[in-house]
Design an enzyme around this catalytic site. Sequence first.
Site, PDB file in Angstrom:
ATOM      1  N   GLU A 142     -15.260  -6.474   1.177  1.00 59.01           N
ATOM      2  CA  GLU A 142     -14.904  -4.681   1.624  1.00 59.01           C
ATOM      3  C   GLU A 142     -15.708  -3.872   0.440  1.00 59.01           C
ATOM      4  OE1 GLU A 142      -9.970  -3.846   1.894  1.00 59.01           O
ATOM      5  OE2 GLU A 142     -10.638  -2.117   2.142  1.00 59.01           O
ATOM      6  N   LEU A 144       2.349  -1.964   3.498  1.00 58.32           N
ATOM      7  CA  LEU A 144       1.846  -2.213   5.296  1.00 58.32           C
ATOM      8  C   LEU A 144       2.583  -2.842   5.943  1.00 58.32           C
ATOM      9  CD1 LEU A 144      -0.539  -2.154   7.309  1.00 58.32           C
ATOM     10  CD2 LEU A 144      -0.617  -3.776   6.716  1.00 58.32           C
ATOM     11  N   HIS A 166      -5.419   2.923   4.116  1.00 59.42           N
ATOM     12  CA  HIS A 166      -5.558   1.592   4.224  1.00 59.42           C
ATOM     13  C   HIS A 166      -6.942   0.955   4.039  1.00 59.42           C
ATOM     14  CE1 HIS A 166      -4.190  -2.683   5.590  1.00 59.42           C
ATOM     15  NE2 HIS A 166      -5.297  -2.737   6.556  1.00 59.42           N
ATOM     16  N   ALA A 223     -14.096 -12.647  -0.228  1.00 59.43           N
ATOM     17  CA  ALA A 223     -14.750 -11.993  -0.597  1.00 59.43           C
ATOM     18  C   ALA A 223     -16.352 -13.074  -1.297  1.00 59.43           C
ATOM     19  CB  ALA A 223     -15.661 -11.065  -0.192  1.00 59.43           C
ATOM     20  N   GLY A 224     -15.132 -13.196  -2.989  1.00 59.57           N
ATOM     21  CA  GLY A 224     -15.524 -13.726  -4.574  1.00 59.57           C
ATOM     22  C   GLY A 224     -15.574 -14.934  -4.109  1.00 59.57           C
ATOM     23  N   GLY A 268     -11.335 -12.328  -5.304  1.00 57.99           N
ATOM     24  CA  GLY A 268     -10.722 -12.044  -3.943  1.00 57.99           C
ATOM     25  C   GLY A 268     -11.095 -13.115  -2.863  1.00 57.99           C
ATOM     26  N   GLN A 305     -10.531   4.212   6.678  1.00 58.20           N
ATOM     27  CA  GLN A 305      -9.339   3.781   7.886  1.00 58.20           C
ATOM     28  C   GLN A 305      -8.112   4.238   6.805  1.00 58.20           C
ATOM     29  OE1 GLN A 305      -8.121   0.045   9.149  1.00 58.20           O
ATOM     30  NE2 GLN A 305      -9.407   0.516  10.736  1.00 58.20           N
ATOM     31  N   GLY A 317     -14.991 -10.234  -8.310  1.00 62.05           N
ATOM     32  CA  GLY A 317     -14.321 -10.003  -7.770  1.00 62.05           C
ATOM     33  C   GLY A 317     -13.733 -11.514  -7.127  1.00 62.05           C
ATOM     34  N   PHE A 360      -3.960  -8.527  18.468  1.00 65.18           N
ATOM     35  CA  PHE A 360      -4.213  -7.044  18.106  1.00 65.18           C
ATOM     36  C   PHE A 360      -4.550  -6.157  18.738  1.00 65.18           C
ATOM     37  CE2 PHE A 360      -4.475  -7.628  12.987  1.00 65.18           C
ATOM     38  CZ  PHE A 360      -3.393  -8.152  12.803  1.00 65.18           C
ATOM     39  N   ARG A 405      -7.214   1.209  15.468  1.00 64.69           N
ATOM     40  CA  ARG A 405      -6.519   1.938  14.520  1.00 64.69           C
ATOM     41  C   ARG A 405      -6.801   3.446  14.373  1.00 64.69           C
ATOM     42  NH1 ARG A 405      -6.537  -2.151   9.825  1.00 64.69           N
ATOM     43  NH2 ARG A 405      -5.056  -3.836  10.920  1.00 64.69           N
ATOM     44  N   SER A 412     -11.522  -7.734   9.128  1.00 60.82           N
ATOM     45  CA  SER A 412     -11.917  -7.562   7.840  1.00 60.82           C
ATOM     46  C   SER A 412     -11.957  -9.079   6.634  1.00 60.82           C
ATOM     47  CB  SER A 412     -10.925  -6.405   6.905  1.00 60.82           C
ATOM     48  OG  SER A 412     -11.416  -6.108   5.661  1.00 60.82           O
ATOM     49  N   LEU A 413     -10.421  -9.425   6.836  1.00 61.65           N
ATOM     50  CA  LEU A 413     -10.476 -11.420   6.807  1.00 61.65           C
ATOM     51  C   LEU A 413     -11.522 -11.615   7.137  1.00 61.65           C
ATOM     52  CD1 LEU A 413      -6.913 -11.858   6.679  1.00 61.65           C
ATOM     53  CD2 LEU A 413      -8.371 -11.143   4.669  1.00 61.65           C
ATOM     54  N   HIS A 470      -3.956   3.344   8.128  1.00 61.98           N
ATOM     55  CA  HIS A 470      -2.911   2.491   9.254  1.00 61.98           C
ATOM     56  C   HIS A 470      -1.860   3.494   9.993  1.00 61.98           C
ATOM     57  CE1 HIS A 470      -1.536  -0.778  10.572  1.00 61.98           C
ATOM     58  NE2 HIS A 470      -2.355  -1.761  10.336  1.00 61.98           N
ATOM     59  N   GLU A 506       0.263  -4.793  12.083  1.00 65.28           N
ATOM     60  CA  GLU A 506      -0.257  -4.442  13.047  1.00 65.28           C
ATOM     61  C   GLU A 506      -0.053  -5.851  14.623  1.00 65.28           C
ATOM     62  OE1 GLU A 506      -4.648  -2.567  13.376  1.00 65.28           O
ATOM     63  OE2 GLU A 506      -4.684  -4.269  14.956  1.00 65.28           O
ATOM     64  N   ARG A 508     -12.410   0.162  11.799  1.00 62.17           N
ATOM     65  CA  ARG A 508     -12.069  -1.725  11.754  1.00 62.17           C
ATOM     66  C   ARG A 508     -11.664  -1.728  13.035  1.00 62.17           C
ATOM     67  NH1 ARG A 508      -9.048  -5.331   9.195  1.00 62.17           N
ATOM     68  NH2 ARG A 508      -7.667  -3.908   7.937  1.00 62.17           N
TER      69      ARG A 508
HETATM   70  C1  LIG Z   1      -1.957  -4.832   3.115  1.00 62.02           C
HETATM   71  C2  LIG Z   1      -2.414  -4.708   3.539  1.00 62.02           C
HETATM   72  C3  LIG Z   1      -3.336  -6.027   4.280  1.00 62.02           C
HETATM   73  C4  LIG Z   1      -3.716  -6.164   5.269  1.00 62.02           C
HETATM   74  N1  LIG Z   1      -3.883  -6.888   6.052  1.00 62.02           N
HETATM   75  C5  LIG Z   1      -5.602  -7.947   6.700  1.00 62.02           C
HETATM   76  C6  LIG Z   1      -4.723  -8.362   8.425  1.00 62.02           C
HETATM   77  O1  LIG Z   1      -4.153  -9.572   8.016  1.00 62.02           O
HETATM   78  N2  LIG Z   1      -6.311  -8.599   8.619  1.00 62.02           N
HETATM   79  C7  LIG Z   1      -7.442  -8.260   8.149  1.00 62.02           C
HETATM   80  O2  LIG Z   1      -8.428  -9.231   8.917  1.00 62.02           O
HETATM   81  N3  LIG Z   1      -7.600  -7.211   7.120  1.00 62.02           N
HETATM   82  C8  LIG Z   1      -6.060  -7.064   6.995  1.00 62.02           C
HETATM   83  N4  LIG Z   1      -6.274  -6.498   5.088  1.00 62.02           N
HETATM   84  C9  LIG Z   1      -7.848  -5.950   4.821  1.00 62.02           C
HETATM   85  C10 LIG Z   1      -8.642  -7.351   4.105  1.00 62.02           C
HETATM   86  O3  LIG Z   1      -7.504  -7.735   3.408  1.00 62.02           O
HETATM   87  C11 LIG Z   1      -9.064  -6.806   2.816  1.00 62.02           C
HETATM   88  O4  LIG Z   1     -10.387  -5.982   3.468  1.00 62.02           O
HETATM   89  C12 LIG Z   1     -10.134  -8.115   1.981  1.00 62.02           C
HETATM   90  O5  LIG Z   1      -8.839  -8.627   1.652  1.00 62.02           O
HETATM   91  C13 LIG Z   1     -10.233  -7.290   0.721  1.00 62.02           C
HETATM   92  O6  LIG Z   1     -11.543  -8.683   0.344  1.00 62.02           O
HETATM   93  P1  LIG Z   1     -12.376  -8.553  -0.692  1.00 62.02           P
HETATM   94  O7  LIG Z   1     -12.039  -9.555  -0.896  1.00 62.02           O
HETATM   95  O8  LIG Z   1     -13.010  -7.564  -0.024  1.00 62.02           O
HETATM   96  O9  LIG Z   1     -11.757  -7.727  -1.991  1.00 62.02           O
HETATM   97  P2  LIG Z   1     -10.266  -7.827  -2.608  1.00 62.02           P
HETATM   98  O10 LIG Z   1      -9.766  -8.966  -2.385  1.00 62.02           O
HETATM   99  O11 LIG Z   1     -10.079  -6.679  -2.864  1.00 62.02           O
HETATM  100  O12 LIG Z   1     -10.680  -8.372  -4.577  1.00 62.02           O
HETATM  101  C14 LIG Z   1     -11.297  -7.749  -5.434  1.00 62.02           C
HETATM  102  C15 LIG Z   1     -11.833  -8.354  -6.184  1.00 62.02           C
HETATM  103  O13 LIG Z   1     -12.737  -7.618  -7.005  1.00 62.02           O
HETATM  104  C16 LIG Z   1     -11.898  -7.745  -8.779  1.00 62.02           C
HETATM  105  N5  LIG Z   1     -12.751  -6.272  -8.894  1.00 62.02           N
HETATM  106  C17 LIG Z   1     -12.535  -4.875  -8.541  1.00 62.02           C
HETATM  107  N6  LIG Z   1     -13.347  -4.500  -9.660  1.00 62.02           N
HETATM  108  C18 LIG Z   1     -13.610  -4.997 -10.494  1.00 62.02           C
HETATM  109  C19 LIG Z   1     -14.511  -4.816 -11.704  1.00 62.02           C
HETATM  110  N7  LIG Z   1     -14.713  -3.198 -12.137  1.00 62.02           N
HETATM  111  N8  LIG Z   1     -14.163  -5.518 -12.275  1.00 62.02           N
HETATM  112  C20 LIG Z   1     -14.050  -6.921 -12.031  1.00 62.02           C
HETATM  113  N9  LIG Z   1     -13.840  -7.213 -11.089  1.00 62.02           N
HETATM  114  C21 LIG Z   1     -12.978  -6.161 -10.429  1.00 62.02           C
HETATM  115  C22 LIG Z   1     -10.404  -8.209  -8.171  1.00 62.02           C
HETATM  116  O14 LIG Z   1     -10.161  -8.058  -9.222  1.00 62.02           O
HETATM  117  C23 LIG Z   1     -10.389  -8.431  -7.181  1.00 62.02           C
HETATM  118  O15 LIG Z   1     -10.137  -9.541  -7.425  1.00 62.02           O
HETATM  119  C24 LIG Z   1      -5.756  -5.715   5.070  1.00 62.02           C
HETATM  120  C25 LIG Z   1      -5.354  -4.709   3.684  1.00 62.02           C
HETATM  121  C26 LIG Z   1      -3.631  -4.514   3.456  1.00 62.02           C
HETATM  122  C27 LIG Z   1      -4.293  -3.240   1.966  1.00 62.02           C
END
Ligand SMILES: Cc1cc2nc3c(=O)[nH]c(=O)nc-3n(C[C@H](O)[C@H](O)[C@H](O)COP(=O)(O)OP(=O)(O)OC[C@H]3O[C@@H](n4cnc5c(N)ncnc54)[C@H](O)[C@@H]3O)c2cc1C
Length: 565
Positions: free
Chosen positions: A365, A242, A341, A14-15, A12, A230, A10, A117, A276, A381-382, A232, A245, A376
């Site tokens: 997430e 989205l 959401h 967290a990764g 994103g 959740q 991942g 928020f 929410r 979440s960020l 939204h 909020e 949440r």
């Molecule tokens: C539109 C929107 C707006 C948001 N705004 C906010 C906000 O303002 N504040 C807040 O706190 N939260 C917000 N959230 C929630 C927050 O953005 C997410 O919970 C958070 O960014 C998730 O981050 P993550 O690193 O866990 O996963 P992600 O950013 O989803 O990254 C997942 C990673 O895993 C990889 N991956 C997945 N499955 C596989 C697989 N099988 N093999 C290889 N790679 C894989 C993907 O390629 C990606 O790189 C929002 C959510 C949405 C939907």
Amino acid sequence: MIDQDILVVGGGLAGLAAALTSDANLRTAVVSKVHPLRSHSVAAQGGINAALANNPDGKDDSWERHAFDTIKGSDYLADQSAAELMCQEAIPTIYDLEHLGVPFSRFPGGVIAQRPFGGAGFPRTCYAADRTGLVILHTLFEQAVKKRIEFYNEWLVTKLVIRDGKCLGVVIFDLTTGQVMPIRARAVIFATGGYGRVYSRTTNSFINHGSGIAIAYRAGVALKDMEFVQFHPTSLFPKNILITEGARGEGGYLLNNKGKRFMEDYAPSAMELAPRDIVARALQTEIDKGHGFEEQYVHLDLRHLGEAKLNKRLPAIREICIHFAGIDPVDKPIPIQPAQHYSMGGIDVDKTCASAVRGFYAAGECACVSVHGANRLGGNSLLETVVFGRIAGEEASRYVHGSEGGEEAEKILLEEALEIKSRVDKWRKIEDGWKIHLLLNKLKIIMSDKVGIFRSKEDLRHALKEIQGLRQDYSQVYVSGDCLRYSQELVNIFEFESMLDLAEVITLGALNREETRGSHYRLDFPKRDDSNWLKHSLVSWKDGQPRIDYRDVKIEKYKPEERKY
Ligand SMILES: Cc1cc2nc3c(=O)[nH]c(=O)nc-3n(C[C@H](O)[C@H](O)[C@H](O)COP(=O)(O)OP(=O)(O)OC[C@H]3O[C@@H](n4cnc5c(N)ncnc54)[C@H](O)[C@@H]3O)c2cc1C
């Protein structure tokens, strides 16, 4: 065979946070099914919480008040020490992000700006206009490149390999070549994000199939609290993009077809900034009562904020409305409806991000440390991704230093890769069966219609039956083309099995939990029931089927009370 000390799955927030805190003397790589900058985190809009007390209305804020709001917002299902850890770490985390280069919006004196928020007692959400996820993700990615972290982009992880309670590595499908390969790793961190696309109406991007969560489940790791999904309140009708909020945080109103700010009937004190779960239910109730428009949406009114404020604080929201709904929020209210959401549940880990399997960690997430419990709060979440991503990187490094490499791992991993290859061959051989997109669409509709905001025993039972029916159909899916390179169809086939597992676990958890708590609303059990249900649900894949267990919630400083907003 590729060999790594720490493999982060991942790219994103967290990764990347995990990769950045991994020990620089260890070989760390990030695998991602899309380029890291296309990870869903890039879409996060409104902000990230920390009790910096920078807002003139938030001078009395503290991490303890942040923790209290988080636990109350969770409907008391959050593990309290984990929530406290997150809120305490929030303050240094924001300053670290600032020092790494995140361009936060500022108040006139130069300090990081903070907006109100939902569910928060003080305005504590730090932001970069309405593009907060984008700027944090780009900053962390730049830092990861600087640290020379290795990236394997456009590789889909299809299997997590565990033997005798120890993680050995993963098997990947390389989207660019169509090849299957094992990767040996001494520690694996899953940071694979949420599963929003299991639902037809969702704010999540198309890549959010949740396969990481289900891959861990199939490998024997338990999933926790999956029934808590959740919804939204404010997604743009009809595209479900989205509308943050932050729009209500800046002063936006929710109006029904009578022009009434209906939140006064549901949360008279917090109004539009109630948590929410409460706002989403209020909105759906108004629509169901016939107080919406076209029986599908209500209005979010930002007109009174004025063009200058919209351009400064919510520029992307204005653009989204113009391009995807053909309306300018400067002079028209925004049509909005609730949509899936966020996934509160996920891979069962403790507050060190460790699972019950040695060498396997999860953060962000996809994980359930249980800081959000049953609901949440926006902006948390960020925060969770960065705080726990960093913890996962540190803990995995510590584990690798104390562990020994197993010689037998290579043989086992090669066998597991062959099993994945044989699946691909099977899908290529079937000539007349199901096209995957038809099954995908059916599943999403079942989940939105029967496992949505309002749930009942009857609907949930029907949903389970239909999910089981889709499993039969899945055994007859096929790949239509010969070319395996960049085959989105094949990716969907791989991930659909995961989506079926997730749908089943969510539905089963929702059926068994005979109470209403946070986002989980049972029409037939409309009250919270602390004497029987102050516990986490744990679902594991055992003997070819899901098995449910329960674990008590850790109640410490904050005793459960009725939530009033
Ligand atoms: C539109 C929107 C707006 C948001 N705004 C906010 C906000 O303002 N504040 C807040 O706190 N939260 C917000 N959230 C929630 C927050 O953005 C997410 O919970 C958070 O960014 C998730 O981050 P993550 O690193 O866990 O996963 P992600 O950013 O989803 O990254 C997942 C990673 O895993 C990889 N991956 C997945 N499955 C596989 C697989 N099988 N093999 C290889 N790679 C894989 C993907 O390629 C990606 O790189 C929002 C959510 C949405 C939907």
